[in-house]
Design an enzyme around this catalytic site. Structure first.
Site, PDB file in Angstrom:
ATOM      1  CB  CYS A 139      -0.917   0.009   1.225  1.00  0.00           C
ATOM      2  SG  CYS A 139      -2.015   1.452   1.238  1.00  0.00           S
ATOM      3  CG  ASN A 165      -1.599   6.529  -2.196  1.00  0.00           C
ATOM      4  OD1 ASN A 165      -0.744   7.318  -2.580  1.00  0.00           O
ATOM      5  ND2 ASN A 165      -2.531   6.054  -2.982  1.00  0.00           N
ATOM      6  CG  ASN A 219      -0.505  -4.750  -4.331  1.00  0.00           C
ATOM      7  OD1 ASN A 219       0.455  -4.537  -5.038  1.00  0.00           O
ATOM      8  ND2 ASN A 219      -1.345  -3.788  -3.976  1.00  0.00           N
ATOM      9  CB  CYS A 267      -4.444   2.754  -6.176  1.00  0.00           C
ATOM     10  SG  CYS A 267      -3.797   1.137  -5.680  1.00  0.00           S
ATOM     11  CB  SER A 314       0.645  -0.792  -5.103  1.00  0.00           C
ATOM     12  OG  SER A 314      -0.735  -0.930  -4.834  1.00  0.00           O
TER      13      SER A 314
HETATM   14  N1  LIG Z   1      -4.295   1.854  -2.109  1.00  0.00           N
HETATM   15  C1  LIG Z   1      -3.085   1.078  -1.973  1.00  0.00           C
HETATM   16  C2  LIG Z   1      -3.172  -0.268  -2.597  1.00  0.00           C
HETATM   17  C3  LIG Z   1      -4.050  -1.174  -1.864  1.00  0.00           C
HETATM   18  C4  LIG Z   1      -4.048  -2.489  -2.541  1.00  0.00           C
HETATM   19  C5  LIG Z   1      -5.170  -3.374  -2.040  1.00  0.00           C
HETATM   20  N2  LIG Z   1      -6.422  -2.957  -2.582  1.00  0.00           N
HETATM   21  C6  LIG Z   1      -4.908  -4.818  -2.409  1.00  0.00           C
HETATM   22  O1  LIG Z   1      -5.733  -5.654  -2.061  1.00  0.00           O
HETATM   23  O2  LIG Z   1      -3.858  -5.104  -3.017  1.00  0.00           O
HETATM   24  C7  LIG Z   1      -1.871   1.801  -2.500  1.00  0.00           C
HETATM   25  O3  LIG Z   1      -1.840   3.036  -2.395  1.00  0.00           O
HETATM   26  O4  LIG Z   1      -0.932   1.119  -2.980  1.00  0.00           O
END
Ligand SMILES: N[C@H](CCC[C@H](N)C(=O)O)C(=O)O
Length: 286
Positions: free
Chosen positions: A79, A81, A162, A222, A224
């Protein structure tokens, strides 16, 4: 029976509009159960995209071990952020650089300015087994089979710890994000589901991005996914190895360095601090 998190502080922040809670469980041995994460998400004003739970470091040199929860209570290995929000929260302890361990590996953060942080998200995983995908494929161009109505025919697959499916489209803002995102998140190609990105190349260093997140849904940003999108675009020769990623909540700057590490730089914002109550967890199955 009092709940171990009764009266425990929790921080509400955001990273480029991605709604983040930071729960510092260091010094305790409590591990948040999925139903407890869902109970927190249901509490008035505490809805989140991800909850970052900090635990005592497992290895020397690490500042914390981090568990990352989506709003549905599922865990994520990355994650970006949220990592910036953790960096901002711990900067109040005087730490300008952090080493944060997760189940998917280690990330390093550093402060660039008062509310701007850079995260070294580590190396992208590009083998189909590491995404993971349900069948062997060239991750630069994976056929979405069986087809999802209205979805592009192929995507790029990248893991940043992820799973990410990146679709390049002509108009990212015209994509029916909820219907397509939900269908692709749970497509049989993804044994662990997937985060779904629709990216529009504006120039060789500028990308418009919309994201449907696994376990959470549409978000304002997001990190990632921004990393996965830049890696996908550079692999396809569509952009350079660094670009601005324009998301509804703000811009993220991503660089895929020559040493294969992906760096993400972006803003953070502190919103408020509050305390959890035992009442909040009533009904969350023990
Ligand atoms: N918002 C996050 C990613 C969350 C990823 C999550 N949704 C998953 O299950 O991989 C970011 O800023 O990278």
């Amino acid at each position: 029976m009092p709940h171990p998190l009764d009266n425990h502080p929790i921080l509400r922040m955001n990273g480029a509009g991605n709604e983040i809670l930071v729960l510092d469980l260091r010094g305790t041995d409590h591990v948040l159960a999925p139903e407890e994460a869902r109970a927190i998400a249901a509490a008035p004003g505490l809805r989140f995209d991800q909850l970052m739970a900090l635990h005592d470091p497992r290895e020397a040199g690490d500042d914390a071990f981090m568990r990352i929860y989506n709003i549905d209570g599922s865990l994520s290995g990355a994650c970006g952020n949220g990592a910036r929000c953790v960096a901002y929260a711990l900067a109040r302890e005087g730490r300008e650089r952090l080493s944060l361990a997760t189940d998917a590996g280690r990330i390093e953060t550093r402060r660039e300015a008062e509310t701007v942080f850079t995260v070294d998200m580590g190396r992208p995983r590009l083998d189909w087994r590491d995404i993971p995908l349900a069948r062997e494929a060239d991750t630069r161009a994976v056929a979405l089979e069986p087809a999802a109505p209205g979805a592009p025919a192929q995507f790029s697959a990248v893991s940043m710890g992820n799973p990410h499916a990146v679709f390049f489209v002509d108009d990212a803002q015209a994509v029916p994000l909820a219907s397509l995102g939900r269908a692709i998140e749970c497509h049989p190609l993804f044994p662990e589901r997937a985060n779904v990105s629709f990216a529009q190349i504006l120039s060789r260093d500028d990308i418009l991005l919309r994201v449907w997140e696994r376990g959470t849904g549409a978000t304002k940003a997001c990190g990632s996914a921004a990393c996965a999108t830049l890696v996908s675009a550079a692999r396809a020769g569509l952009t350079e190895r660094r670009a601005r990623l324009r998301l509804p909540g703000g811009d993220l700057f991503i660089e895929w360095r020559a040493d294969d590490h992906v760096l993400m730089t972006g803003p953070v914002e502190f919103e408020f601090e509050t305390r959890l109550t035992a009442k909040l967890f009533e009904g969350a199955a023990a």
